[in-house]
Design a protein around this motif. Sequence first.
Motif, short mmCIF file in Angstrom:
data_model
loop_
_atom_site.label_atom_id
_atom_site.label_comp_id
_atom_site.label_asym_id
_atom_site.label_seq_id
_atom_site.Cartn_x
_atom_site.Cartn_y
_atom_site.Cartn_z
N ASP A 110 4.24 39.73 54.96
CA ASP A 110 3.59 40.48 53.87
C ASP A 110 2.12 40.75 54.18
O ASP A 110 1.55 41.75 53.72
CB ASP A 110 3.71 39.71 52.56
CG ASP A 110 5.13 39.69 52.03
OD1 ASP A 110 5.95 40.52 52.49
OD2 ASP A 110 5.43 38.83 51.18
N SER A 111 1.48 39.86 54.94
CA SER A 111 0.06 40.04 55.23
C SER A 111 -0.21 41.24 56.12
O SER A 111 -1.33 41.76 56.15
CB SER A 111 -0.51 38.77 55.87
OG SER A 111 -0.15 38.67 57.24
N ARG A 112 0.81 41.69 56.84
CA ARG A 112 0.61 42.82 57.76
C ARG A 112 0.19 44.09 57.03
O ARG A 112 -0.47 44.96 57.61
CB ARG A 112 1.88 43.06 58.57
CG ARG A 112 2.21 41.93 59.53
CD ARG A 112 3.60 42.06 60.11
NE ARG A 112 3.95 40.86 60.88
CZ ARG A 112 5.22 40.54 61.21
NH1 ARG A 112 6.22 41.34 60.86
NH2 ARG A 112 5.45 39.45 61.90
N ALA A 113 0.57 44.20 55.74
CA ALA A 113 0.21 45.38 54.96
C ALA A 113 -1.24 45.33 54.50
O ALA A 113 -1.78 46.34 54.02
CB ALA A 113 1.13 45.50 53.75
N LEU A 114 -1.89 44.17 54.64
CA LEU A 114 -3.25 43.99 54.14
C LEU A 114 -4.30 44.00 55.23
O LEU A 114 -5.49 44.13 54.93
CB LEU A 114 -3.33 42.65 53.38
CG LEU A 114 -2.36 42.46 52.22
CD1 LEU A 114 -2.50 41.05 51.67
CD2 LEU A 114 -2.59 43.51 51.14
N TYR A 115 -3.88 43.85 56.49
CA TYR A 115 -4.83 43.71 57.58
C TYR A 115 -4.56 44.74 58.68
O TYR A 115 -3.55 45.44 58.67
CB TYR A 115 -4.77 42.29 58.15
CG TYR A 115 -5.12 41.24 57.12
CD1 TYR A 115 -6.44 40.95 56.80
CD2 TYR A 115 -4.11 40.54 56.46
CE1 TYR A 115 -6.76 39.99 55.86
CE2 TYR A 115 -4.42 39.58 55.50
CZ TYR A 115 -5.74 39.32 55.20
OH TYR A 115 -6.05 38.38 54.25
N PRO A 132 -3.60 46.38 62.28
CA PRO A 132 -2.44 46.15 63.13
C PRO A 132 -2.65 44.98 64.09
O PRO A 132 -3.71 44.84 64.70
CB PRO A 132 -2.30 47.48 63.90
CG PRO A 132 -2.89 48.49 62.98
CD PRO A 132 -4.04 47.80 62.30
N GLY A 133 -1.66 44.11 64.17
CA GLY A 133 -1.74 42.95 65.04
C GLY A 133 -2.42 41.75 64.42
O GLY A 133 -2.52 40.70 65.05
#
Length: 214
Positions: free
Chosen positions: A32-37, A39-40
């Motif tokens: 879920d954190s990938r949508a907030l930060y 790429p990578g």
Amino acid sequence: MIVELSHRVHDGLVTYPGIPAPRLGVHLSREDSRALYAPGTEFHIATITLAANTGTYVDTPFHRYPDGQDLAGMPLDRLADLPGLVVRAEGPGRAVTVDRSLDVRGKAVLLHTGWDRHFGTDAYFDGHPYLAPESAAWLAEQGAALVGIDSLNLDDTPPHGERPAHTVLLGAGIPLVEHLTNLAALPEEGFRLHAAPPMIAGMGTFTVRAYAVL
């Protein structure tokens, strides 16, 4: 050299009968954190529901007395960088006595009973070693800085609920650490103990990462 003196806390750990086990969860998953930060870049934020008396923990006077020092009020010099002294339990009985020729003033007195070998099993809860009440009174009189044990409780735990060691030691402002482990790895003297909890107001006990520096 650093010696670990704490039990590992994990989901479902039963430390003491009747006290709920910790439950771990997830506030923010890596996915879920990938949508907030960018790429990578990802993070994990966990949650925990934890009774204060879980794993290896410290008792401060507020645990026993409503006007006693709580976790936030207990001075760090009573919880960290203390000169340590190990008392090896001897004799066939469960009550551990402390040799009155020892110099305990200002020291963390750790009772090594070997009962930690049962931690995580039902055997840990019954017939455990404890500090003899007369030795608790003597340690308070002599000005010990902290008292710890590698057992279920510093007191015997009969159904009537008397706790003489907690009463006298916490009444003297001496913090207690219960459910220690690995005390066999320590010399009788020549180490410094660290067992500081988070600085939380209004609580008298909490899990610690206890360790010794040789």
